[in-house]
Design a protein around this motif. Structure first.
Motif, PDB file in Angstrom:
ATOM      1  N   ASP A 172       0.819  -1.219   0.000  1.00  0.00           N
ATOM      2  CA  ASP A 172       0.000   0.000   0.000  1.00  0.00           C
ATOM      3  C   ASP A 172       0.849   1.264   0.000  1.00  0.00           C
ATOM      4  O   ASP A 172       0.400   2.325   0.421  1.00  0.00           O
ATOM      5  N   ALA A 198       1.915   4.170  -1.579  1.00  0.00           N
ATOM      6  CA  ALA A 198       1.483   5.022  -2.697  1.00  0.00           C
ATOM      7  C   ALA A 198       2.652   5.721  -3.383  1.00  0.00           C
ATOM      8  O   ALA A 198       2.668   5.853  -4.609  1.00  0.00           O
ATOM      9  N   LYS A 233      -4.253   6.782  -1.693  1.00  0.00           N
ATOM     10  CA  LYS A 233      -3.972   8.090  -1.094  1.00  0.00           C
ATOM     11  C   LYS A 233      -4.542   9.185  -2.007  1.00  0.00           C
ATOM     12  O   LYS A 233      -3.811   9.789  -2.797  1.00  0.00           O
ATOM     13  N   TYR A 251      -2.829  12.681  -2.690  1.00  0.00           N
ATOM     14  CA  TYR A 251      -1.414  12.639  -3.052  1.00  0.00           C
ATOM     15  C   TYR A 251      -1.191  13.488  -4.307  1.00  0.00           C
ATOM     16  O   TYR A 251      -1.322  13.027  -5.435  1.00  0.00           O
TER      17      TYR A 251
END
Length: 145
Positions: free
Chosen positions: A55, A57, A87, A90
């Motif tokens: 996970d 990102a 995310k 982001y």
């Protein structure tokens, strides 16, 4: 950041010798290898980071950057999308995806991605120029003075 890439690689190797499961060091070394245009090595490092931390990102987005450099645009987009699923705020992944969409001449989508990135993080200074350039390609002059 100082562009002393070989020293950075040495530091990452030292960190990884002390902690082989340090996903951030694998990813950061991948980013450094990308700067040196050692793309296949960079991808392998991002893959290792992602095997340790699926996970992550930032590693997904950074791998997307390398895939974009290799003109593997659809793969790059898939990596950005996965990063954004993990995310959504982001900003760098939004702007990086915009770059790839721009390469594909999908200008309206690229514009939307640059705008989203800048709404989240206005200090991504290069994204302002990319946004303007994409708008110019489709003759969109709104907010242009």
């Amino acid at each position: 950041e100082l562009k002393r890439y070989e020293e950075a690689i040495t530091a990452f190797d030292k960190a990884l010798s002390l902690k082989p499961d340090y996903a951030e060091a694998w990813s950061n070394k991948g980013a450094t290898l990308n700067e040196l245009k050692r793309y296949e090595e960079a991808i392998a490092h991002f893959d290792r980071a992602l095997s340790l931390k699926p996970d992550y990102a930032e590693a997904l987005s950074n791998k997307g950057i390398v895939l974009n450099e290799l003109k593997r645009y659809e793969e790059a987009i898939a990596h950005y999308e996965r990063a954004l699923t993990l995310k959504p705020d982001y900003a760098e992944a939004w702007s990086n995806k915009g770059v790839t969409l721009n390469h594909l001449k999908r200008y309206e989508e690229a514009i939307a991605h640059y705008e989203r990135a800048l709404s989240l993080k206005p200090e991504i200074d290069w994204a302002h120029g990319e946004l303007l350039h994409a708008k110019m390609k489709i003759c969109s002059w709104d907010h242009y003075q």
